[in-house]
Design an enzyme around this catalytic site. Structure first.
Site, short mmCIF file in Angstrom:
data_model
loop_
_atom_site.label_atom_id
_atom_site.label_comp_id
_atom_site.label_asym_id
_atom_site.label_seq_id
_atom_site.Cartn_x
_atom_site.Cartn_y
_atom_site.Cartn_z
N HIS A 100 0.80 -1.22 0.00
CA HIS A 100 0.00 0.00 0.00
C HIS A 100 0.84 1.27 0.00
O HIS A 100 0.28 2.37 -0.09
CB HIS A 100 -0.96 0.00 1.20
N ASP A 123 -9.90 -0.47 3.97
CA ASP A 123 -8.70 -1.07 4.57
C ASP A 123 -8.99 -1.49 6.00
O ASP A 123 -9.77 -0.83 6.70
CB ASP A 123 -7.58 -0.02 4.55
N HIS A 125 -6.67 -1.26 8.15
CA HIS A 125 -5.75 -0.42 8.90
C HIS A 125 -5.94 1.05 8.54
O HIS A 125 -6.51 1.38 7.50
CB HIS A 125 -4.31 -0.85 8.62
N ASP A 127 -3.28 3.33 8.19
CA ASP A 127 -2.17 3.79 7.35
C ASP A 127 -1.87 5.27 7.56
O ASP A 127 -1.50 5.99 6.61
CB ASP A 127 -2.46 3.50 5.86
N HIS A 140 4.28 1.27 4.11
CA HIS A 140 2.90 0.99 3.66
C HIS A 140 1.88 1.37 4.74
O HIS A 140 0.70 1.50 4.43
CB HIS A 140 2.73 -0.46 3.21
N ASP A 227 -7.34 -1.94 -0.09
CA ASP A 227 -6.41 -2.94 0.41
C ASP A 227 -7.21 -4.23 0.62
O ASP A 227 -8.24 -4.22 1.30
CB ASP A 227 -5.82 -2.45 1.74
N ASP A 229 -6.79 -6.56 2.51
CA ASP A 229 -6.98 -6.99 3.89
C ASP A 229 -8.17 -6.31 4.55
O ASP A 229 -8.51 -6.60 5.69
CB ASP A 229 -5.70 -6.81 4.72
N GLU A 272 -1.94 -5.09 -1.97
CA GLU A 272 -1.62 -6.03 -0.90
C GLU A 272 -2.04 -7.48 -1.17
O GLU A 272 -2.22 -8.27 -0.24
CB GLU A 272 -2.19 -5.56 0.44
#
Length: 300
Positions: A100, A123, A125, A127, A140, A227, A229, A272
């Site tokens: 990312h 995402d 997360h 980031d 990332h 992303d 994830d 990712e």
């Protein structure tokens, strides 16, 4: 939706400091990306992959806690130029990664000629770390912060302008794992975040409708940074930082369909995908399904 799509691959793994995600663009292509888009009536140009130099030299000195900074900046500078060039030609840049950290270059490119750019950040997360808050030094996990103008100047000033997006023009979707510094940052900056708690309460459809209203208000470009994830690892196992309890594939397909129906999107990236952690290319196939839904594919 723009009928002309330019695919740009960025086989970057330095931002995650974990091998395998550099094979993500190849895995997504092998899952039938170009064929799927052509079947939907798009004119597709695959520009290939940006070269990423392998290096064992992690940054040090003034670049402490910013792993592989110089090469990440070099690759993202090239990506910025290519994305800006394709957008200037009136094409839809579709970037596939790769980790990312490449969002720094993508957003620099799409925002270069824009007055204001909105972004939906899908995402697990946030980031929004910087070198000062990151537990790992992996860039990332800093890409959204850098795009908002926070962090090392080599990242924030990439492309020659900062910030790339205003804090009020960014919305995070599917978040369920934040570092302590990220929690503080998001609250202090007032960035809109729909955690999995919020999605469980109001549903993915309402979350997306609200997000679309925010990112399209007063902006002239809207970018999706997705992303894999963000999805639950039971359905997207091939990611480097899986977090249980994520958005289902069906919910994510609906999210893409709602964003497609809004007719506001001008660029996108999907990142990712790590085939070394995947099961029979399942995550790359999910990425292609999501891209197809985003670009107009429907059941009937």
């Amino acid at each position: 939706m723009n009928a002309n799509i330019s695919i740009l691959g960025v086989p970057m793994d330095l931002g995650a400091d974990r091998r395998g995600v550099d094979m993500g663009p190849s895995a997504i292509r092998c899952a039938g990306l170009e064929e799927r888009l052509r079947s939907l009536g798009y004119q597709v140009r695959d520009l290939g992959d940006i070269a990423v130099r392998r290096t064992h030299l992690k940054s040090g000195g003034s670049e402490a806690n910013l792993k592989y900074l110089s090469e990440i900046v070099r690759v993202n500078t090239r990506l910025c130029s290519m994305v800006a060039g394709e957008a200037a030609k009136g094409r839809f840049p579709l970037v596939i990664g790769g980790d990312h950290s490449i969002a720094i270059g993508t957003l620099a490119g799409v925002s270069s000629a824009a007055r204001r750019t909105g972004v939906i950040w899908y995402d697990a997360h946030g980031d929004v770390n910087t070198a000062e808050t990151s537990p790992s030094g992996n860039i990332h996990g800093m890409s959204l912060a850098a795009s908002l103008g926070f962090g090392h100047p080599a990242l924030t000033q990439l492309g020659g302008h900062a910030p790339k997006i205003r804090r009020g023009d960014a919305v995070l979707i599917g978040v369920r794992s934040l570092d302590p510094g990220e929690r503080i940052f998001l609250k202090e900056q007032g960035v809109t975040v729909y955690t999995m708690h919020d999605i469980d309460r109001i549903g993915i459809a309402e979350a997306m409708e609200q997000a679309i209203a925010i990112v399209s208000r007063g902006t002239d470009r809207v970018h999706l940074s997705l992303d894999l994830d963000g999805l639950d690892p039971s359905e997207a196992p091939g990611v480097g930082t899986p977090v249980p309890g994520g958005v289902s594939l069906r919910e994510s397909l609906l999210a893409m369909e709602i964003l497609s129906d809004a007719g506001i999107l001008t660029s996108a990236e999907f990142v990712e995908v790590n085939p070394t952690l995947d099961v029979v290319n399942r995550t790359a196939k999910a990425a292609v399904e999501l891209i197809a839904s985003l670009l107009g594919e429907r059941i009937i």
